[in-house]
Design a protein around this motif. Structure first.
Motif, PDB file in Angstrom:
ATOM      1  N   TRP A 176       0.827  -1.206   0.000  1.00  0.00           N
ATOM      2  CA  TRP A 176       0.000   0.000   0.000  1.00  0.00           C
ATOM      3  C   TRP A 176       0.858   1.251   0.000  1.00  0.00           C
ATOM      4  CZ3 TRP A 176      -4.367   1.774  -1.449  1.00  0.00           C
ATOM      5  CH2 TRP A 176      -4.999   2.858  -0.850  1.00  0.00           C
ATOM      6  N   HIS A 177       1.383   1.654   1.157  1.00  0.00           N
ATOM      7  CA  HIS A 177       2.388   2.716   1.309  1.00  0.00           C
ATOM      8  C   HIS A 177       1.899   4.130   1.023  1.00  0.00           C
ATOM      9  CE1 HIS A 177       6.955   3.792   0.889  1.00  0.00           C
ATOM     10  NE2 HIS A 177       6.501   3.945   2.136  1.00  0.00           N
ATOM     11  N   VAL A 178       0.595   4.375   1.143  1.00  0.00           N
ATOM     12  CA  VAL A 178       0.088   5.748   0.973  1.00  0.00           C
ATOM     13  C   VAL A 178      -0.885   6.102   2.093  1.00  0.00           C
ATOM     14  CG1 VAL A 178       0.471   6.105  -1.492  1.00  0.00           C
ATOM     15  CG2 VAL A 178      -1.535   4.820  -0.744  1.00  0.00           C
ATOM     16  N   GLY A 179      -0.603   5.624   3.280  1.00  0.00           N
ATOM     17  CA  GLY A 179      -1.427   5.938   4.437  1.00  0.00           C
ATOM     18  C   GLY A 179      -1.281   4.883   5.494  1.00  0.00           C
ATOM     19  N   ASP A 180      -0.705   5.247   6.641  1.00  0.00           N
ATOM     20  CA  ASP A 180      -0.389   4.270   7.689  1.00  0.00           C
ATOM     21  C   ASP A 180      -1.537   4.006   8.651  1.00  0.00           C
ATOM     22  OD1 ASP A 180       2.233   3.923   6.753  1.00  0.00           O
ATOM     23  OD2 ASP A 180       2.950   5.648   7.899  1.00  0.00           O
ATOM     24  N   ASP A 181      -2.342   5.036   8.925  1.00  0.00           N
ATOM     25  CA  ASP A 181      -3.408   4.873   9.906  1.00  0.00           C
ATOM     26  C   ASP A 181      -4.581   4.102   9.306  1.00  0.00           C
ATOM     27  OD1 ASP A 181      -1.865   6.279  11.685  1.00  0.00           O
ATOM     28  OD2 ASP A 181      -2.847   8.206  11.269  1.00  0.00           O
ATOM     29  N   LYS A 182      -5.333   3.436  10.169  1.00  0.00           N
ATOM     30  CA  LYS A 182      -6.354   2.504   9.680  1.00  0.00           C
ATOM     31  C   LYS A 182      -7.394   3.161   8.787  1.00  0.00           C
ATOM     32  CE  LYS A 182      -9.146  -1.406  11.193  1.00  0.00           C
ATOM     33  NZ  LYS A 182      -9.568  -2.260  12.329  1.00  0.00           N
ATOM     34  N   ASN A 183      -7.740   4.408   9.079  1.00  0.00           N
ATOM     35  CA  ASN A 183      -8.751   5.064   8.241  1.00  0.00           C
ATOM     36  C   ASN A 183      -8.216   5.438   6.860  1.00  0.00           C
ATOM     37  OD1 ASN A 183      -7.103   7.195   8.955  1.00  0.00           O
ATOM     38  ND2 ASN A 183      -8.767   8.571   9.510  1.00  0.00           N
ATOM     39  N   GLN A 184      -6.928   5.181   6.634  1.00  0.00           N
ATOM     40  CA  GLN A 184      -6.303   5.454   5.339  1.00  0.00           C
ATOM     41  C   GLN A 184      -5.996   4.164   4.570  1.00  0.00           C
ATOM     42  OE1 GLN A 184      -2.841   7.370   6.875  1.00  0.00           O
ATOM     43  NE2 GLN A 184      -4.035   9.005   7.868  1.00  0.00           N
ATOM     44  N   TRP A 185      -6.348   3.019   5.117  1.00  0.00           N
ATOM     45  CA  TRP A 185      -6.014   1.728   4.508  1.00  0.00           C
ATOM     46  C   TRP A 185      -6.860   1.445   3.271  1.00  0.00           C
ATOM     47  CZ3 TRP A 185      -5.512  -2.227   9.144  1.00  0.00           C
ATOM     48  CH2 TRP A 185      -4.432  -1.838   9.951  1.00  0.00           C
ATOM     49  N   PRO A 186      -6.476   0.453   2.473  1.00  0.00           N
ATOM     50  CA  PRO A 186      -7.181   0.160   1.214  1.00  0.00           C
ATOM     51  C   PRO A 186      -8.681  -0.074   1.360  1.00  0.00           C
ATOM     52  CG  PRO A 186      -5.088  -0.979   1.251  1.00  0.00           C
ATOM     53  CD  PRO A 186      -5.255  -0.362   2.596  1.00  0.00           C
ATOM     54  N   ASN A 187      -9.099  -0.846   2.368  1.00  0.00           N
ATOM     55  CA  ASN A 187     -10.534  -1.104   2.521  1.00  0.00           C
ATOM     56  C   ASN A 187     -11.311   0.162   2.848  1.00  0.00           C
ATOM     57  OD1 ASN A 187      -9.428  -4.100   3.792  1.00  0.00           O
ATOM     58  ND2 ASN A 187     -11.012  -4.119   2.225  1.00  0.00           N
ATOM     59  N   GLN A 188     -10.617   1.176   3.356  1.00  0.00           N
ATOM     60  CA  GLN A 188     -11.266   2.451   3.651  1.00  0.00           C
ATOM     61  C   GLN A 188     -11.149   3.438   2.479  1.00  0.00           C
ATOM     62  OE1 GLN A 188     -11.453   0.064   6.119  1.00  0.00           O
ATOM     63  NE2 GLN A 188      -9.466   0.798   6.858  1.00  0.00           N
ATOM     64  N   ARG A 189     -10.427   3.043   1.421  1.00  0.00           N
ATOM     65  CA  ARG A 189     -10.285   3.901   0.245  1.00  0.00           C
ATOM     66  C   ARG A 189     -10.788   3.205  -1.028  1.00  0.00           C
ATOM     67  NH1 ARG A 189      -7.924   8.917   0.485  1.00  0.00           N
ATOM     68  NH2 ARG A 189      -9.298   9.024  -1.342  1.00  0.00           N
ATOM     69  N   GLY A 190     -11.855   2.417  -0.864  1.00  0.00           N
ATOM     70  CA  GLY A 190     -12.578   1.925  -2.026  1.00  0.00           C
ATOM     71  C   GLY A 190     -12.377   0.471  -2.404  1.00  0.00           C
ATOM     72  N   PHE A 191     -11.425  -0.215  -1.775  1.00  0.00           N
ATOM     73  CA  PHE A 191     -11.184  -1.606  -2.139  1.00  0.00           C
ATOM     74  C   PHE A 191     -12.105  -2.537  -1.347  1.00  0.00           C
ATOM     75  CE2 PHE A 191      -7.260   0.297  -3.691  1.00  0.00           C
ATOM     76  CZ  PHE A 191      -7.110  -0.361  -4.912  1.00  0.00           C
TER      77      PHE A 191
END
Length: 549
Positions: A137-152
């Motif tokens: 991933w590498h574009v957001g460390d905190d949980k609210n920035q993770w892939p499942n929170q950004r559309g995946f």
């Protein structure tokens, strides 16, 4: 009666024709599946289709021979900024990752994707796609920035910048760096991460097959990024392959790229890096030491190619291969220029094993980036230019090679055009940043030779700058009191001959264009920025830790 008899005899035929026409129209309008494959720290000539003829990459060879390759495809020179642009279609500063995945206190340098920059997953999901990711991933460390929170819809992988390939976490460790759909995931002893990334991607595709929707798969391998760890059987394939040394191999790959049509025969290879010792000056033991490192590096690439073969087989098994666009790229050039990094101090086993934290260095990386100059995290071609392969039987003619001069920012509009998905002007109540790139659909279809964008391309990373406008490329390199350099890439893509003094008008024009772009994208003068408290990328090399590049 005869007319009625005639109609009765022909009704089945007419019905079949109508059904065939309907099916053909449905297939023609069927949304394509999209597979985006990103590898890590792979140089321009580090795969067979781009000159590494000593490497076994049959699956990439097939995609290239049946698809399209670009001579010029650009990235952002280093991991996190590249991924920010790739996932959003924005220049990295506009997406919030101007420096790295570090928060430097400014919106353009917050270190994670902002909400104004929509991800590929968010947009394609809004258009009816299933969205899947496996890998880095590498574009957001905190949980609210993770892939499942950004559309995946589905995600397996790791959040930070680097990862061990063996035994990443243990069940008694609640902070294991592997994640599967927001939950910790534990790699079992003996398992290899490249395989685990592939296994989960294929599992997700099987699950998605029941959804009766098109899918988008983002497959982000961490290989061949350090640490140098590979399977013994793969390493054995390359025993003795590199005894010729980096100087000879660098030239061989250059000649191979010319023969393949990826380099103009009049183009000269970049000048030899003065920091790299000539191979013939090394002792026998030194040569054996360095050969092993490259054997492991090659084995890591080889295993990614095997994984791509497994993906192709799965697509065919599901009956989806002919309606799937596959794109293969690298996040930057091969890593170099940093000698023996601190990570090597953690090595507890031979290169290639689970105890290895060894890295690729400038010597072999100069070969990996051949015929281009410099390395990862550099604005020279060796840092920002890497392979691009596209395969899509419905659109792309076999064995096509184009100039391209394309960039990461062009992939988002390409995918949206092919998918027939409108880019939202507003998403979840937030106004969306306009897309910065141009669609590559005409290029992929063979209608154009390169992207017609009508404006230059720009780069900035930690004060290093570049502008590409037509044949001209302006560079401001790193160092104390750096001077602007100008290159004519039509005749000198190796960036050997600085023409800045001969063309001050071109330098002035491109500097002015850069200033305008920087103002529009909230780019801050790095000399001012670094006077503020800056958290540099961590030197803690434990797998899965933040900020490893």
């Amino acid at each position: 009666m005869m007319k009625l008899h005639f109609l009765k005899k022909r009704l089945p035929l007419l019905g079949a024709l109508l059904l065939g026409t309907t099916l053909a129209m449905a297939q023609k309008t069927q949304k394509p599946n999209i597979v985006l494959i990103l590898v890590d720290d792979l140089g321009f000539s580090d795969i067979g289709p781009y000159g590494a003829t000593e490497l076994q990459t049959p699956n990439l060879d097939r995609l290239a021979s049946e698809g399209l390759r670009l001579k010029e495809f650009y990235n952002n020179s280093i991991c996190a900024p590249t991924r920010a642009s790739l996932l959003t279609g924005q220049y990295q500063h506009k997406a919030g990752v101007g420096y790295f995945n570090n928060n430097l206190g400014l919106a353009a340098y917050q270190g994670f994707l902002n909400r104004e920059s929509l991800t590929l997953a968010e947009v394609l999901k809004s258009g009816g796609y299933s969205t899947i990711m496996a890998g880095k991933w590498h574009v957001g460390d905190d949980k609210n920035q993770w892939p499942n929170q950004r559309g995946f819809d589905k995600f397996f992988g790791f959040i930070g910048g680097a990862s061990n390939y063996y035994e990443i976490g243990k069940e008694d460790n609640p902070t294991a760096p592997l994640i599967k759909n927001n939950q910790p995931y534990y790699l079992q002893p003996g398992k290899y991460l490249t395989d685990e990334i592939t296994n989960n991607a294929l599992e997700f595709l099987d699950e998605q097959n029941n959804e009766k929707k098109p899918f988008f798969l983002y497959l982000a391998f961490n290989a061949p990024h350090w640490p140098l760890q590979a399977l013994p059987a793969d390493i054995d394939k390359y025993k003795g392959k590199y005894n010729m040394g980096w100087d000879s191999l660098r030239q061989l790959r250059y000649q191979a790229a010319i023969k393949k049509g990826l380099i103009n025969p009049s183009q000269k290879i970049s000048k030899h890096d003065d920091q790299v010792k000539p191979w013939n000056t090394l002792t026998y033991d030194e040569q054996q030491y360095w050969q092993l490192r490259q054997e492991v590096f090659a084995a890591m690439i080889d295993h990614v190619d095997q994984s791509i073969g497994r993906l192709n087989a799965k697509l065919k098994e599901l009956g989806k291969d002919q309606n799937t666009l596959i794109i293969f790229i690298s996040d930057n050039g091969a890593q170099g220029g940093n000698g023996l990094r601190l990570y090597t101090q953690r090595t507890t086993g031979p290169v290639g094993t689970a105890g290895s934290y060894e890295t690729q260095n400038s010597n072999w990386s100069q070969t990996g980036n051949s015929p281009h100059r410099a390395y990862k995290d550099s604005p020279y071609e060796g840092g920002i230019s890497a392979p691009f392969i596209a395969w899509y039987p419905k659109l792309i003619q076999p064995n096509t090679i184009k100039q391209g001069t394309a960039h990461l920012i062009d992939l988002a509009p390409t995918f949206y055009e092919l998918a027939g998905v409108a880019y939202p002007q507003q998403y979840n109540g937030v106004k969306s940043n306009a897309l910065a790139g141009k669609s590559l659909v005409s290029l992929l279809a063979g209608k154009t030779e390169q992207v017609q964008r009508g404006e230059p391309l720009f780069w900035e990373r930690a004060g290093k700058q570049a502008v590409r406008d037509g044949k001209w490329k302006l560079i401001l390199p790193a160092g104390t009191n750096p001077k602007y350099e100008l290159y004519d890439l039509e005749t000198d893509r190796g960036e050997n001959n600085d023409l800045a003094a001969a063309h001050p008008d071109i330098v002035a024009k491109l500097k002015a264009a850069y200033r305008d772009w920087a103002a529009k994208n909230d780019v801050v003068d790095y000399n001012i920025l670094r006077q503020q408290p800056v958290t540099a990328p961590s030197t803690d090399a434990r797998p899965g830790r933040r900020n490893n590049n």
